[in-house]
Each structure stands twice: as structure tokens, then as C-alpha cells.
Design an enzyme around this catalytic site. Structure first.
Site, PDB file in Angstrom:
ATOM      1  N   ASP A  70       0.523  -1.060   0.633  1.00  0.00           N
ATOM      2  CA  ASP A  70       0.194  -0.343   0.223  1.00  0.00           C
ATOM      3  C   ASP A  70       1.099   1.440   0.385  1.00  0.00           C
ATOM      4  O   ASP A  70       2.149   1.520   0.834  1.00  0.00           O
ATOM      5  CB  ASP A  70      -0.668  -0.094   1.161  1.00  0.00           C
ATOM      6  CG  ASP A  70      -1.535   1.434   1.273  1.00  0.00           C
ATOM      7  OD1 ASP A  70      -3.009   1.434   0.588  1.00  0.00           O
ATOM      8  OD2 ASP A  70      -1.356   2.199   2.536  1.00  0.00           O
TER       9      ASP A  70
ATOM     10  N   TYR B 207       3.030  10.037  -0.024  1.00  0.00           N
ATOM     11  CA  TYR B 207       4.349   9.585   1.121  1.00  0.00           C
ATOM     12  C   TYR B 207       5.333   9.254   0.277  1.00  0.00           C
ATOM     13  O   TYR B 207       6.210   9.409   0.529  1.00  0.00           O
ATOM     14  CB  TYR B 207       4.093   7.567   1.012  1.00  0.00           C
ATOM     15  CG  TYR B 207       2.658   7.286   0.989  1.00  0.00           C
ATOM     16  CD1 TYR B 207       1.773   8.246   2.170  1.00  0.00           C
ATOM     17  CD2 TYR B 207       2.110   5.176   1.171  1.00  0.00           C
ATOM     18  CE1 TYR B 207       0.618   7.659   2.674  1.00  0.00           C
ATOM     19  CE2 TYR B 207       1.218   5.284   1.957  1.00  0.00           C
ATOM     20  CZ  TYR B 207       0.120   6.226   2.685  1.00  0.00           C
ATOM     21  OH  TYR B 207      -1.027   5.901   3.050  1.00  0.00           O
TER      22      TYR B 207
ATOM     23  N   LYS C  70      -2.626   5.865  -4.002  1.00  0.00           N
ATOM     24  CA  LYS C  70      -4.262   7.156  -4.292  1.00  0.00           C
ATOM     25  C   LYS C  70      -3.450   7.850  -4.718  1.00  0.00           C
ATOM     26  O   LYS C  70      -2.124   8.738  -4.922  1.00  0.00           O
ATOM     27  CB  LYS C  70      -4.275   7.133  -1.991  1.00  0.00           C
ATOM     28  CG  LYS C  70      -4.350   5.490  -1.813  1.00  0.00           C
ATOM     29  CD  LYS C  70      -3.789   5.740   0.118  1.00  0.00           C
ATOM     30  CE  LYS C  70      -3.860   4.928   0.156  1.00  0.00           C
ATOM     31  NZ  LYS C  70      -2.511   4.752   0.781  1.00  0.00           N
TER      32      LYS C  70
ATOM     33  N   HIS D  88      -8.219   9.942  -2.238  1.00  0.00           N
ATOM     34  CA  HIS D  88      -6.583  10.056  -0.679  1.00  0.00           C
ATOM     35  C   HIS D  88      -8.140  10.766   0.024  1.00  0.00           C
ATOM     36  O   HIS D  88      -7.765  10.044   1.341  1.00  0.00           O
ATOM     37  CB  HIS D  88      -5.113  10.416  -0.755  1.00  0.00           C
ATOM     38  CG  HIS D  88      -4.647   9.581   0.301  1.00  0.00           C
ATOM     39  ND1 HIS D  88      -3.189   9.600  -0.094  1.00  0.00           N
ATOM     40  CD2 HIS D  88      -4.767   9.561   1.859  1.00  0.00           C
ATOM     41  CE1 HIS D  88      -2.617   9.531   1.183  1.00  0.00           C
ATOM     42  NE2 HIS D  88      -3.897   8.823   2.396  1.00  0.00           N
TER      43      HIS D  88
END
Length: 341
Positions: free
Chosen positions: A62, A67, A95, A128
Site C-alpha cells: 500500500d 508518501y 492514491k 486519498h
């Protein structure tokens, strides 16, 4: 009831062969999602951590544009493929970031993620968060005069139509939502040709989100729990010295007692509690031993009595650790802030 739970566990365990595959849940899209994945938010030593996880048997990774680790994940995946790993055996979630929450940005950001991941498609693409942030230059959010991000209203229906186009184009196998509340989910669901098949939200023993779980089941949406262990380090960082500072779930005497009963660790009991409820769990760890520990939860079944003991730890909203206010406290005033005050 316990006999039925035991039978289900045997079926789950039967799908686990020498770290080669984990049990899966069927998505409404027709695809399968592994019930244990590796979370990568704030993951250390990303490429090495992904490599270790794949060697252990993880097949669900994931990530998210936000990120800033997708290139490192892509590098690890490429090496794994070169060693004989098959793309069809891996489930990759990414996302769309809040500063891309507009229809004309969906394809651009997914293509950017695919370039970084060095993949032709992702298995799951999620929006997200429900609130919009103004976009700046170079795939970054715009920053206002006061140094803060500038919020916008996202058109969820128009946004979702572009998400559906990514499935049609083959860039995403399945699509879903993250951090949306029930009202926001229904708005998308009722206007969707391709229904959202996954909802990723914070969920753990302190904050089960029972009502949301039932809502998802009713609408054939698989829930994924992030922070399934309560994310003790981040939680304390966010709420230290406040009324939301709670003891680490892993350190609770009642969890340790249950763990001792099954000859398992506290983390394994907490993850089993999530997965046994039909929820996907994506614990994060860069430590190979803890990765292996988190993965090894298919050879035991929690009794109904022990499930109830863990359920009693529920704190409701007081157990929520991730409220997005670390991004900007002005989010409280945003009409699309998903958390009721």
C-alpha cells in the site's frame, strides 16, 4: 458460532503456502485483495523493506503519491520481477493526493505514480481524502501567503467519473475511496457506474468504526484498516499530553493475556482481530522480524469470548488518532472535512 469461525479460519489458512500467498477477499470489481498488506507511510529504508516483505510472502503493498516513496517501491518491485516474480501475484494500491482532487488531474497523477512504480497499472487506486487542496507547480500543493496550503471544494462526482475512466483505460483494476465519511461515500456510490470497491480508513481496537464497517458490508465495499495496531509511535507524537493520549494497544495487559493464551504476540492478536472481522489490514514495519510476525496470523482463531474482550477496548471518537489537523487546523472549517465534531 465458534465452530463456524474455526471453519472459516481453516479455509483462510489453507490458502497460505510457504509464504507464497495470503488469503484474499473478493472485491465488487471482481478482483481479489490480500487481507494482509504492508503499509508504507513513513516507512524507513523503503527499497530494502519492500524486498524483505516480498521475500516473507507479502503480496499487497500500500502506497500513495503523498508518501513520496513510489520510485523506491518501483525499484524493489523491478528487482523482484527480474528474479521471477509475477505481476499478477502482486496487489499494489496507490492514491490520488488531495491537491489533485479535480477531474483534470486524475489521469496525470495516476500516470506519474505508474511511472515511478514502473508499472502499467495499479490494482487499486483510491481518492486519498475528500477535501480539495489547490495545486501548485511540479505536482506539489500550492502554498498561500501565510505559508499554509490553500483549500478547495472537490467535485466528488466529476472526480469519480475520471477515476472510472482509469479502469476503462486499464491503468487501474479497481477504484475506491479513503477517509470519506458515509455521506460522502453515498454521494459517490449513488452516482457511480463503477461502484467504489474499497474504503481505506483508520481502524483498530480503540477505534473500530463499527457503524462504518456495517455500512461497507451493506454496499459491498471491502474496508481496509490503516493503523491496525493503533500506530503507537505516530499516535503519541500527534496527541502527547492531550486527552487523546492512550496507552499503546500492544502493551495492554488484556491483549498480552490473550496473546499468551494463543502463544502469539500482542501485535498478532490485534491483527487477527481485524482480519477475522473481514477487514484488510496494512500494518507498517521496516523490521524484517516484525514484518514476518505481522504476516503470521493465519494459524489461529480468536474465540468469540476473546473477540468481545478486545471489542470492549473501543473508545469511539476518543480512539481516533488521525484527524488530518496536523496538515492544517483550518481543515476544521472546510465543508468537506470528513469528521463530525
Amino acid at each position: 458460532m465458534e465452530t463456524m469461525i474455526g471453519l472459516i479460519c481453516l479455509i483462510l489458512a489453507a490458502n497460505l503456502h510457504s509464504g507464497d500467498a495470503v488469503d484474499k477477499l473478493k472485491l465488487s470489481s471482481g478482483h481479489d485483495i490480500p487481507v494482509i498488506g504492508l503499509g508504507t507511510f513513513r516507512l524507513n529504508q523503503v527499497e530494502e523493506s519492500i524486498t524483505n516483505a516480498l521475500e516473507i510472502g507479502y503480496r499487497h503493498i500500500d502506497t500513495a503519491f503523498f508518501y513520496k516513496n513510489e520510485a523506491a517501491i518501483g525499484a524493489a518491485l523491478k528487482k523482484w520481477f527480474q528474479k521471477g516474480g509475477k505481476r499478477d501475484d502482486i496487489f499494489i494500491t496507490s492514491k490520488l493526493p488531495p491537491h489533485a482532487n479535480r477531474a483534470d488531474s486524475v489521469e496525470k497523477y495516476l500516470k506519474k505514480s505508474l511511472d515511478d512504480l514502473d508499472l502499467e497499472f495499479v490494482d487499486m487506486y483510491l481518492i486519498h481524502a475528500p477535501f480539495g487542496i489547490k495545486e501548485g507547480d511540479n505536482f506539489s500543493p500550492a502554498i498561500g501567503m501565510n505559508g499554509s496550503q490553500i483549500f478547495e471544494i472537490a467535485d466528488h462526482v466529476a472526480l469519480w467519473q475520471k477515476m472510472e475512466e482509469q479502469v476503462t483505460a486499464g491503468r487501474a483494476k479497481s477504484i475506491g475511496l479513503s477517509n470519506f465519511n458515509q455521506t460522502q461515500i453515498l454521494n459517490v456510490y449513488n452516482n457511480a457506474k463503477i461502484k467504489p470497491s474499497n474504503l481505506q480508513v483508520e481502524s483498530h481496537a480503540y477505534f473500530k468504526q463499527t457503524e462504518l464497517r456495517e455500512f461497507c458490508k451493506k454496499h459491498s465495499i471491502v474496508m481496509t484498516a490503516y493503523a491496525p495496531l493503533g500506530s503507537p509511535n505516530t499516535a503519541n507524537e500527534l496527541h502527547k499530553g492531550t486527552s487523546k493520549e492512550l496507552p499503546s494497544l500492544i502493551g495492554l495487559p488484556e491483549i498480552k493475556e490473550i496473546a499468551h493464551k494463543y502463544n502469539k504476540t500482542a501485535a498478532q492478536v490485534l491483527l487477527r482481530h481485524v482480519v477475522q472481522a473481514g477487514i484488510v489490514a496494512i500494518p507498517k514495519s521496516s523490521n524484517k522480524d516484525r514484518q514476518r510476525e505481522n504476516f503470521d496470523i493465519f494459524d489461529f482463531t480468536l474465540s468469540e469470548e476473546d473477540i468481545e474482550k478486545i471489542n470492549k477496548l473501543e473508545k469511539g471518537e476518543k480512539g481516533r488518532f488521525f484527524d488530518f489537523l496536523g496538515i492544517n487546523k483550518e481543515l476544521l472549517k472546510h465543508p468537506q472535512y470528513p469528521i463530525s465534531s
